[in-house]
Design a protein around this motif. Sequence first.
Motif, PDB file in Angstrom:
ATOM      1  N   SER A 437     -53.988 -13.675 -12.851  1.00 61.12           N
ATOM      2  CA  SER A 437     -54.953 -14.767 -12.743  1.00 61.12           C
ATOM      3  C   SER A 437     -55.667 -14.978 -14.071  1.00 61.12           C
ATOM      4  O   SER A 437     -55.842 -14.037 -14.849  1.00 61.12           O
ATOM      5  CB  SER A 437     -55.988 -14.432 -11.658  1.00 61.12           C
ATOM      6  OG  SER A 437     -57.089 -15.318 -11.694  1.00 61.12           O
ATOM      7  N   ASN A 439     -59.400 -16.315 -15.774  1.00 62.52           N
ATOM      8  CA  ASN A 439     -60.780 -16.028 -15.403  1.00 62.52           C
ATOM      9  C   ASN A 439     -61.676 -17.212 -15.761  1.00 62.52           C
ATOM     10  O   ASN A 439     -61.430 -17.907 -16.759  1.00 62.52           O
ATOM     11  CB  ASN A 439     -61.289 -14.786 -16.136  1.00 62.52           C
ATOM     12  CG  ASN A 439     -60.483 -13.549 -15.796  1.00 62.52           C
ATOM     13  OD1 ASN A 439     -60.807 -12.835 -14.859  1.00 62.52           O
ATOM     14  ND2 ASN A 439     -59.429 -13.289 -16.550  1.00 62.52           N
ATOM     15  N   ARG A 457     -55.805 -11.346 -15.685  1.00 61.65           N
ATOM     16  CA  ARG A 457     -56.133 -10.166 -14.884  1.00 61.65           C
ATOM     17  C   ARG A 457     -55.111 -10.047 -13.753  1.00 61.65           C
ATOM     18  O   ARG A 457     -54.732 -11.065 -13.154  1.00 61.65           O
ATOM     19  CB  ARG A 457     -57.540 -10.312 -14.293  1.00 61.65           C
ATOM     20  CG  ARG A 457     -58.013  -9.103 -13.502  1.00 61.65           C
ATOM     21  CD  ARG A 457     -59.426  -9.314 -13.003  1.00 61.65           C
ATOM     22  NE  ARG A 457     -60.384  -9.381 -14.095  1.00 61.65           N
ATOM     23  CZ  ARG A 457     -60.875  -8.325 -14.728  1.00 61.65           C
ATOM     24  NH1 ARG A 457     -60.476  -7.111 -14.373  1.00 61.65           N
ATOM     25  NH2 ARG A 457     -61.746  -8.462 -15.700  1.00 61.65           N
ATOM     26  N   GLU A 651     -65.623 -10.814  -8.416  1.00 60.91           N
ATOM     27  CA  GLU A 651     -66.513 -10.777  -9.577  1.00 60.91           C
ATOM     28  C   GLU A 651     -66.118  -9.597 -10.447  1.00 60.91           C
ATOM     29  O   GLU A 651     -66.073  -8.463  -9.978  1.00 60.91           O
ATOM     30  CB  GLU A 651     -67.971 -10.634  -9.126  1.00 60.91           C
ATOM     31  CG  GLU A 651     -68.450 -11.710  -8.163  1.00 60.91           C
ATOM     32  CD  GLU A 651     -68.630 -13.062  -8.824  1.00 60.91           C
ATOM     33  OE1 GLU A 651     -68.838 -13.092 -10.055  1.00 60.91           O
ATOM     34  OE2 GLU A 651     -68.559 -14.088  -8.112  1.00 60.91           O
ATOM     35  N   LYS A 652     -65.825  -9.874 -11.716  1.00 62.14           N
ATOM     36  CA  LYS A 652     -65.451  -8.824 -12.666  1.00 62.14           C
ATOM     37  C   LYS A 652     -66.276  -9.010 -13.929  1.00 62.14           C
ATOM     38  O   LYS A 652     -67.192  -9.823 -13.986  1.00 62.14           O
ATOM     39  CB  LYS A 652     -63.948  -8.908 -12.979  1.00 62.14           C
ATOM     40  CG  LYS A 652     -63.031  -8.741 -11.767  1.00 62.14           C
ATOM     41  CD  LYS A 652     -63.042  -7.319 -11.249  1.00 62.14           C
ATOM     42  CE  LYS A 652     -62.074  -7.153 -10.083  1.00 62.14           C
ATOM     43  NZ  LYS A 652     -62.053  -5.773  -9.556  1.00 62.14           N
ATOM     44  N   VAL A 659     -67.401 -12.526 -14.982  1.00 62.43           N
ATOM     45  CA  VAL A 659     -66.379 -13.555 -14.797  1.00 62.43           C
ATOM     46  C   VAL A 659     -65.931 -13.553 -13.346  1.00 62.43           C
ATOM     47  O   VAL A 659     -66.173 -12.598 -12.599  1.00 62.43           O
ATOM     48  CB  VAL A 659     -65.154 -13.323 -15.712  1.00 62.43           C
ATOM     49  CG1 VAL A 659     -65.559 -13.308 -17.175  1.00 62.43           C
ATOM     50  CG2 VAL A 659     -64.427 -12.024 -15.351  1.00 62.43           C
ATOM     51  N   ARG A 660     -65.285 -14.634 -12.948  1.00 59.61           N
ATOM     52  CA  ARG A 660     -64.697 -14.735 -11.622  1.00 59.61           C
ATOM     53  C   ARG A 660     -63.183 -14.783 -11.775  1.00 59.61           C
ATOM     54  O   ARG A 660     -62.657 -15.488 -12.634  1.00 59.61           O
ATOM     55  CB  ARG A 660     -65.210 -15.976 -10.902  1.00 59.61           C
ATOM     56  CG  ARG A 660     -66.712 -15.961 -10.710  1.00 59.61           C
ATOM     57  CD  ARG A 660     -67.255 -17.319 -10.331  1.00 59.61           C
ATOM     58  NE  ARG A 660     -66.841 -17.703  -8.992  1.00 59.61           N
ATOM     59  CZ  ARG A 660     -66.353 -18.886  -8.680  1.00 59.61           C
ATOM     60  NH1 ARG A 660     -66.175 -19.813  -9.617  1.00 59.61           N
ATOM     61  NH2 ARG A 660     -66.029 -19.159  -7.451  1.00 59.61           N
ATOM     62  N   SER A 661     -62.497 -14.011 -10.933  1.00 59.96           N
ATOM     63  CA  SER A 661     -61.041 -13.933 -11.006  1.00 59.96           C
ATOM     64  C   SER A 661     -60.468 -14.116  -9.607  1.00 59.96           C
ATOM     65  O   SER A 661     -61.145 -13.864  -8.606  1.00 59.96           O
ATOM     66  CB  SER A 661     -60.625 -12.567 -11.579  1.00 59.96           C
ATOM     67  OG  SER A 661     -59.232 -12.481 -11.747  1.00 59.96           O
TER      68      SER A 661
END
Length: 704
Positions: A437, A439, A457, A651-652, A659-661
């Motif tokens: 994915s 981000n 990711r 959420e990472k 970031v959102r993945s």
Amino acid sequence: MEKNLRQQKTNIIKIALFGPESTGKTTLAKQLAEYYETEWVPEFARDYLQKKWEENQHVCNADDMMPIAYGQVALENEKLSSAKKYLFCDTNLMVTKVFSEVYYGFCDPLLNEAALEHDYDLFFLTNIDVPWEKDDIRDKAEGRETVFSVFKQTLINTKKPFITLSGNKESRLAKATAIIDALSVLKEKGLSSEDFVEIYNHGISSDDILKQLKFFKKGIAKSNLISPATINNGILSLTESDFEKKAAFFDSQKEELKIKKFVPASGAATRMYKFLAAFLNDFDIKKETINAYINRNNDKELAIFIIGMEKFPFFDEVDKKLREIYPDFESLERDFKNYYFIKLLLSPEYFNSANKPKAVLPFHQYVDHIANPIEEHLNECVHYATSKNVSNLHFTVSEIHQNLFEKAVDEVREKIEKPSGVQINIGYSYQNKSTDSINVDAKNKIVRSSNGNLIFRPGGHGALIENLNNLDADIIFIKNIDNVIQNHIDKITLYKKALGGVLIEVQQKIFAYLKIIEKEELTENIISEIVGFLKQKLNIEMSKDFNKFTFENKIIKLKEVLDRPIRVCGMVRNEGEPGGGPFWIMNRKGEISLQIVETSQVDLSNKKQLEILEEATHFNPVDLVCGIKNYKGQKFDLKEFVDHKSGFIVEKSVEGKPVRSYELPGLWNGSMANWLTVFVAVPLITFNPVKTVNDLLKPAHQPQ
């Protein structure tokens, strides 16, 4: 001719064909222009040099480079005025620049500057895998490899977005049009040509990127929980005698089946040692005691680790190394001993435990040796995943860790094979990068690294449905790498075989019904029997209007329901472990089914949904047995049974920024959403994961 090297500005997508002589540039430019009903820019140098040859038999020389450059730019600007959406350039100033440097050892500064400034949405680097075609103005076929490498390196050095095209003219056209269509769509979404090439080289389809962007923007619908699955309400309860009978039935059938064990084992043990890494980052032994740190951070995990330190299977080895490094170790204060122990355990120069895969870490202390999860899985495999004295075991691994797996297998294989008389075949596969994915940040803007590149990711363990899909077996046992136990192999074997027995019983019944349908021997009585079977054994209730269907439509519906992969899932009593559990859910079509649901799939702000979640009595220990072939012995395409709308937004952090993945539907959640499902209650002894290093202190992982 006007001596002008400036490109006209445009919103037209310009594709440059780039490569040595006789590599199919002109052919492809014509094909693409015809395909997209637009213009293409011929090679000015061809007519220019042909005329020169015909007039006085002169060939190209250094003085021709600038006239060719001016002519090429004028031709491109002329064609641009009548192009529609796309313009395909048979050549460009970058080609002229390379030829000038290769053949004459220099490039006019004006030409060099213009070549670097000229902008194209994409370069197609044409490979030398097509036959050389001689004409009056071409040089020679020799040295094509060298010239090609110069062209390629030029694109790399100048940071131009390019993709290499190989194959015959038909395959090149097909590949090129697919690439151009994808590029066009992603550019409309605001991605750059450089982004597109990164995505393409990573193997991610533009459709998947579009889906991810849509999910980031609109979110993903949460699961609609109806009720938890409980004993006799979705979960089958068996007595010990029942388990023994099911296991015996499995044994009576297994010799006719190809059996495999599938173990997801890709990740490193980073989370297992997370609290120890945090301690090392935050603790200064010169300014604070360990006890003060524990109190300051309320770090119960660290306290448990230190109290139980001598019970860990790796204690003796780390302690021995400490005494080698610090000759005065025995005289050190207790805090220094503990601090150095933890530091050495995680140090990349020594044990590097947090960066190794869990599979190779010491888990269990036996009388004569220490076993890692690989050994325990091999031992389990010969006990319940064996047919005709052959055991097949498949690990999903990180590519960088495969050598560690192979070494660990080599160290224990013989001592397990020899006494058991079973040959163990080991297979490995990697999580496909095409399932990764991109981000985004909180405003849904794509996140890039400090050097401007996209950040990819892994798409979560749901990506492993592709790995599972590539296996060839009648029965597949699935179990996580860290869910192993010390001793009690007889109990583990009994329950795994019993789950296999349940699967085979259900499968045989389904196959019998499907064969009746295929032979057109179905009657209304048998239809009633199948409907009863679906309800009683598979918890599937036909819709209320099923009885109104015509006989032919009933057959179609029943075949659709029955002809699917099957999974039998062990469920243990919920004792507070994080993770998924069995629930009755309703999908977007209003259909109710049994599913394994993760907490992250539930809308926790919805009071009713939260209540249902908290009423769950059982937990999914990832103890699955799967049937992935149909009644004809053909493999299902497992990707056809995925609920693609049941992924996760997680959420990472990247370089310290949130970031959102996107993660794919989980392997035993959405990736198996449309399988036939049976949940069976199994004893807690079957579930002993090692999520943190302190789990190794639990009785299931300690010598008895």
